[in-house]
Design a protein around this motif. Sequence first.
Motif, PDB file in Angstrom:
ATOM      1  N   PRO A 115      70.449  30.436  28.269  1.00  0.00           N
ATOM      2  CA  PRO A 115      69.689  30.239  27.025  1.00  0.00           C
ATOM      3  C   PRO A 115      68.242  29.878  27.334  1.00  0.00           C
ATOM      4  O   PRO A 115      67.961  29.220  28.338  1.00  0.00           O
ATOM      5  CB  PRO A 115      70.419  29.100  26.324  1.00  0.00           C
ATOM      6  N   PRO A 116      67.330  30.315  26.506  1.00  0.00           N
ATOM      7  CA  PRO A 116      65.929  29.973  26.756  1.00  0.00           C
ATOM      8  C   PRO A 116      65.707  28.479  26.602  1.00  0.00           C
ATOM      9  O   PRO A 116      66.404  27.804  25.845  1.00  0.00           O
ATOM     10  CB  PRO A 116      65.173  30.746  25.678  1.00  0.00           C
ATOM     11  N   ALA A 117      64.744  27.981  27.360  1.00  0.00           N
ATOM     12  CA  ALA A 117      64.414  26.552  27.270  1.00  0.00           C
ATOM     13  C   ALA A 117      63.751  26.289  25.931  1.00  0.00           C
ATOM     14  O   ALA A 117      62.916  27.077  25.478  1.00  0.00           O
ATOM     15  CB  ALA A 117      63.471  26.164  28.407  1.00  0.00           C
ATOM     16  N   PRO A 118      64.132  25.207  25.275  1.00  0.00           N
ATOM     17  CA  PRO A 118      63.496  24.909  23.992  1.00  0.00           C
ATOM     18  C   PRO A 118      62.012  24.615  24.182  1.00  0.00           C
ATOM     19  O   PRO A 118      61.604  24.047  25.184  1.00  0.00           O
ATOM     20  CB  PRO A 118      64.243  23.676  23.482  1.00  0.00           C
ATOM     21  N   ALA A 119      61.233  25.036  23.229  1.00  0.00           N
ATOM     22  CA  ALA A 119      59.794  24.800  23.275  1.00  0.00           C
ATOM     23  C   ALA A 119      59.433  23.803  22.180  1.00  0.00           C
ATOM     24  O   ALA A 119      59.859  23.960  21.037  1.00  0.00           O
ATOM     25  CB  ALA A 119      59.039  26.100  23.065  1.00  0.00           C
ATOM     26  N   PRO A 120      58.676  22.786  22.532  1.00  0.00           N
ATOM     27  CA  PRO A 120      58.282  21.842  21.486  1.00  0.00           C
ATOM     28  C   PRO A 120      57.314  22.513  20.517  1.00  0.00           C
ATOM     29  O   PRO A 120      56.477  23.322  20.901  1.00  0.00           O
ATOM     30  CB  PRO A 120      57.596  20.714  22.260  1.00  0.00           C
TER      31      PRO A 120
END
Length: 127
Positions: A115-120
């Motif tokens: 899964p892609p890393a969450p972006a703030p």
Amino acid sequence: MPDPAAHPFLLANEISRQLNQLADHLARLPPDKATQVIAHVVHPDHSLLDGLAHFVATGSRFTKNQAEQGALPPEVALALGRAANEIHAVGVDLGEHHDTLQAVSRRPHTRPAAPPAPAPLVVRRRR
């Protein structure tokens, strides 16, 4: 059923109903199709958002004329004028991202290995 275009209130109700229907569809679409619909809706020219901006600007001019004749309080015209400016500004901001939305919508719909890393999310507001 009468032609909605011949009756402005019926037309407004039908547009509202269809917008709600579009939002319901959007919630169920796969990501690439949803992004494509969003890109279409926020396109800088001749889109749903552009139409809304045009409608509110037209209403603003009408209420300004009515306020100048004393038929409406000036606050109504000022509020619609501010709304027209805000909707236009939102359209300009979203228009800057139209090409990105289009590019994302054209990517093949495959699941990533991880899964892609969450972006703030950073909120910025231009005035």
